[in-house]
Design a protein around this motif. Structure first.
Motif, mmCIF file in Angstrom:
data_model
loop_
_atom_site.group_PDB
_atom_site.id
_atom_site.type_symbol
_atom_site.label_atom_id
_atom_site.label_comp_id
_atom_site.label_asym_id
_atom_site.label_seq_id
_atom_site.Cartn_x
_atom_site.Cartn_y
_atom_site.Cartn_z
ATOM 1 N N LYS A 42 0.831 -1.202 0.000
ATOM 2 C CA LYS A 42 0.000 0.000 0.000
ATOM 3 C C LYS A 42 0.870 1.258 0.000
ATOM 4 N N GLU A 43 1.929 1.245 0.796
ATOM 5 C CA GLU A 43 2.834 2.395 0.835
ATOM 6 C C GLU A 43 3.498 2.603 -0.523
ATOM 7 N N LEU A 45 2.282 1.656 -3.459
ATOM 8 C CA LEU A 45 1.268 2.141 -4.389
ATOM 9 C C LEU A 45 0.971 3.625 -4.163
ATOM 10 N N ASP A 46 0.889 4.003 -2.882
ATOM 11 C CA ASP A 46 0.649 5.412 -2.552
ATOM 12 C C ASP A 46 1.795 6.285 -3.042
ATOM 13 N N TYR A 47 3.012 5.780 -2.865
ATOM 14 C CA TYR A 47 4.186 6.538 -3.311
ATOM 15 C C TYR A 47 4.208 6.669 -4.831
ATOM 16 N N GLN A 49 1.647 6.532 -6.800
ATOM 17 C CA GLN A 49 0.565 7.429 -7.184
ATOM 18 C C GLN A 49 0.967 8.882 -6.954
ATOM 19 N N GLN A 50 1.655 9.116 -5.841
ATOM 20 C CA GLN A 50 2.119 10.464 -5.540
ATOM 21 C C GLN A 50 3.122 10.938 -6.596
ATOM 22 N N CYS A 53 1.260 11.667 -9.826
ATOM 23 C CA CYS A 53 0.554 12.954 -9.752
ATOM 24 C C CYS A 53 1.525 14.116 -9.876
ATOM 25 N N ARG A 202 -2.359 19.057 -3.619
ATOM 26 C CA ARG A 202 -2.110 17.803 -2.897
ATOM 27 C C ARG A 202 -0.880 17.924 -2.007
#
Length: 202
Positions: A42-43, A45-47, A49-50, A53, A202
C-alpha cells in the motif's frame, strides 16, 4: 499402568502439543508477515501514485507554459510594426511526446491531437526564427508568418482580432475563456489549468 506406556503417552502428548504450538506460531507469524506485506504494498502504491501525480503536475505546467509563451510572444511580435527586429524565439520542450502521453487520463484522443498539432506548429516556428537570426536573413516576413501560423492554429479566422488586445493584462484564465479561441484549444487549456491546480493542492 506400565511405566513404559506412561512414558510413551507423555512423549506422544508432548509431540502433539509441540506440533499444535508450532502450527499456531507459524499461522501467527504468517498472518503478521501478510499484514506487513500488504502495508508495504500500500505504501509503495501510494508513493507511486504520488510520484505519478507530481509528474503529471510538472508535465501539465510545462505544456501550459509552452502554449502560453507561444501565444503571448506571437501576439507581442505581431503587434509591433514591420521593422520590429527583437529576437523572440519560441522555446518548446523537446521531448513533448513523452510529457503529453502522461496526460492520457485527462484528455481524449482528440484533445491530445490538438496538443500534438500545436507543438508541431511551435517547432516549425522556432526553427524559422532561429534560422532567421543565426543567418542574419532580411526575410522578416517569414518570421511574422511563422508567428501568424501559431495564432491561426489557435484562433482560426479570429487571429487578427486578438491582436487588438492588451496581451500584457490578460490572465491565463481570461486567455482560455476567450471566445475568439477555437473551442478545442479552449478546452485543452482549461483542462491543463485544472490538472495543474488539482495536483498543486495535494
Amino acid at each position: 499402568m506400565p511405566i513404559a506406556l506412561v512414558t510413551a503417552l507423555i512423549s506422544t502428548g508432548g509431540l502433539v502439543l509441540g506440533s499444535v504450538i508450532g502450527a499456531i506460531c507459524s499461522w501467527f507469524i504468517s498472518k503478521i508477515s501478510l499484514i506487513e506485506q500488504k502495508r508495504i504494498q500500500k505504501e509503495n502504491l501510494d508513493y507511486q501514485q504520488q510520484c505519478k501525480c507530481q509528474e503529471k503536475y510538472i508535465n501539465a505546467n510545462i505544456i501550459r507554459l509552452d502554449f502560453c509563451n507561444a501565444i503571448y510572444q506571437s501576439i507581442r511580435y505581431l503587434q509591433k510594426d514591420e521593422n520590429y527586429s527583437l529576437y523572440t524565439s519560441v522555446p518548446t520542450f523537446k521531448g513533448y511526446q513523452k510529457i503529453v502521453a502522461s496526460l492520457c487520463e485527462d484528455y481524449t484522443l482528440k484533445d491530445l491531437s490538438y496538443i500534438y498539432q500545436l507543438y508541431a506548429v511551435l517547432e516549425e516556428c522556432s526553427k524559422i526564427v532561429d534560422i532567421y537570426w543565426s543567418n542574419g536573413s532580411t526575410e522578416i516576413i517569414l518570421v511574422r508568418n511563422a508567428y501568424k501560423n501559431i495564432l491561426k492554429k489557435i484562433y482560426g479566422d479570429n487571429y487578427l482580432k486578438i491582436l487588438s488586445k492588451d496581451i500584457d493584462n490578460i490572465s491565463y484564465q481570461e486567455l482560455y475563456s476567450d471566445p475568439l479561441m477555437k473551442k478545442g484549444y479552449r478546452e485543452v487549456l482549461r483542462v491543463l489549468d485544472e490538472v495543474c491546480n488539482t495536483n498543486n493542492k495535494r
